[in-house]
Design a protein around this motif. Sequence first.
Motif, PDB file in Angstrom:
ATOM      1  N   TYR A  76       0.713  -1.208  -0.027  1.00  0.00           N
ATOM      2  CA  TYR A  76       0.027   0.367  -0.155  1.00  0.00           C
ATOM      3  C   TYR A  76       0.883   1.447  -0.063  1.00  0.00           C
ATOM      4  O   TYR A  76       1.905   1.408   1.279  1.00  0.00           O
ATOM      5  CB  TYR A  76      -1.160   0.326   1.636  1.00  0.00           C
ATOM      6  N   GLU A  77       0.605   2.172  -0.232  1.00  0.00           N
ATOM      7  CA  GLU A  77       1.310   3.746  -1.263  1.00  0.00           C
ATOM      8  C   GLU A  77       1.203   4.255   0.205  1.00  0.00           C
ATOM      9  O   GLU A  77       2.440   4.783   0.375  1.00  0.00           O
ATOM     10  CB  GLU A  77       0.765   4.111  -2.252  1.00  0.00           C
ATOM     11  N   ASN A  78       0.292   4.533   0.684  1.00  0.00           N
ATOM     12  CA  ASN A  78       0.602   5.151   2.039  1.00  0.00           C
ATOM     13  C   ASN A  78       0.682   4.052   2.811  1.00  0.00           C
ATOM     14  O   ASN A  78       0.084   5.168   4.746  1.00  0.00           O
ATOM     15  CB  ASN A  78      -0.782   6.020   2.155  1.00  0.00           C
ATOM     16  N   GLU A 131     -13.595   1.045   0.705  1.00  0.00           N
ATOM     17  CA  GLU A 131     -13.722   1.621  -0.857  1.00  0.00           C
ATOM     18  C   GLU A 131     -13.086   3.239  -0.578  1.00  0.00           C
ATOM     19  O   GLU A 131     -13.232   3.128  -0.142  1.00  0.00           O
ATOM     20  CB  GLU A 131     -14.675   1.298  -1.116  1.00  0.00           C
ATOM     21  N   LYS A 132     -11.439   2.892  -1.391  1.00  0.00           N
ATOM     22  CA  LYS A 132     -11.009   3.739  -1.741  1.00  0.00           C
ATOM     23  C   LYS A 132     -10.525   3.227  -3.389  1.00  0.00           C
ATOM     24  O   LYS A 132      -9.472   3.148  -3.181  1.00  0.00           O
ATOM     25  CB  LYS A 132      -9.805   4.106  -0.924  1.00  0.00           C
ATOM     26  N   ASP A 133     -11.179   4.236  -4.396  1.00  0.00           N
ATOM     27  CA  ASP A 133     -10.387   4.574  -5.534  1.00  0.00           C
ATOM     28  C   ASP A 133     -10.321   2.909  -6.333  1.00  0.00           C
ATOM     29  O   ASP A 133      -9.527   2.684  -6.835  1.00  0.00           O
ATOM     30  CB  ASP A 133      -8.729   4.506  -5.147  1.00  0.00           C
ATOM     31  N   ASP A 134     -11.875   2.243  -6.122  1.00  0.00           N
ATOM     32  CA  ASP A 134     -11.570   1.460  -6.230  1.00  0.00           C
ATOM     33  C   ASP A 134     -10.910   0.195  -5.990  1.00  0.00           C
ATOM     34  O   ASP A 134     -10.831  -0.957  -6.857  1.00  0.00           O
ATOM     35  CB  ASP A 134     -11.708   1.594  -8.362  1.00  0.00           C
ATOM     36  N   ARG A 135     -10.602   0.316  -4.772  1.00  0.00           N
ATOM     37  CA  ARG A 135     -10.425  -1.013  -4.450  1.00  0.00           C
ATOM     38  C   ARG A 135      -9.822  -1.172  -2.829  1.00  0.00           C
ATOM     39  O   ARG A 135     -10.916  -0.077  -2.181  1.00  0.00           O
ATOM     40  CB  ARG A 135      -8.660  -1.043  -4.007  1.00  0.00           C
ATOM     41  N   GLU A 136      -9.804  -2.017  -2.273  1.00  0.00           N
ATOM     42  CA  GLU A 136     -10.625  -1.949  -0.798  1.00  0.00           C
ATOM     43  C   GLU A 136      -9.017  -1.568  -0.313  1.00  0.00           C
ATOM     44  O   GLU A 136      -8.023  -2.285  -0.525  1.00  0.00           O
ATOM     45  CB  GLU A 136     -10.988  -3.160   0.117  1.00  0.00           C
TER      46      GLU A 136
END
Length: 322
Positions: A246-248, A301-306
């Motif tokens: 995860y990038e964050n 849900e965030k940016d079409d992913r979980e």
Amino acid sequence: MKKYNIVLTISILLLFVNCMPKDNKKEDAEPASKEGLVSFGDPFIMLHDGTYYAYGTSSPDGIIVYTSNDLKTWQIPENNLALNKADVWADRWFWAPEVYHVNGKFYMYYSADEHICAAVADNPLGPFRQEVQKPMIDGEKCIDNSLFVDDDGKAYLYFDRFNDGLNIWVAELADNLTEIKPETMQPCIHVSQAWEEVWPRVNEGSFVVKHNGTYFMTYSANSYESPFYGVGFATATSPQGPWTKYENNPIYQNVGELVGIGHSAMFTDKDGNLRIVFHSHRSKSEIHPRTMHISTVSFEEKDDREIMKIDPDYITPLLITN
């Protein structure tokens, strides 16, 4: 007389300093619990038949277990050394235990003398023993092994190798669940994000769950001694990867008054909620004895992913010693 008093005072001060407890490193036993707290490093919780069992890095003699009915207060069983070093390979450095109930048996995966091991018992309280006393991988240091059984019944073991700092690998397990298939070993993740490079090269303490067809791996980065020890996650469409971080990240680090947060594991509580157990430093000035905490995991849900989230409102369980 005045000179004698000065010498006596200095002697008393030196005696006091020498009697003070020394700070232990990870390879030593976790110091004794402070009253009221669960002093586990690398904690793990299993729910079985309505009782919670907690295991962790704590004793020089093996692996300790505590029990609870509500996660908030924990009791010490009469014989709480679930795994005794006399019953297994190695005689030091018993770390990061995880226990699973599979096919009527309880399997403990743990590190001993910086090697991954597995032991079996008929009861979650133990005694856990090795029929053949040896590590799962001969001749190579590895730590932090964690089991994941997929929907098709295939079992995988995640663990840390020392071939690029500490980095996470996976291998399929044999049917007996105590041996790996060496030909299936492959890398998962290694240090690759800026937040992980504080001190030193560490990705460790992995744990995998499957949610809506996606595999989520939590892991810890930086040395456990660092206040910037924290938790990140990666995802994959297969238990063998490839894994994408995860990038964050990190998703859990320096929460509230806690520092040194990490080496987490997940479990489902009595109400069906996904929970996470982890340790922190004892305080902002003391690493040991590390303290167990519990929080709740959710997905959004965030940016079409979980995305995986960990609730900042954690609980710090109490140990009942009477």
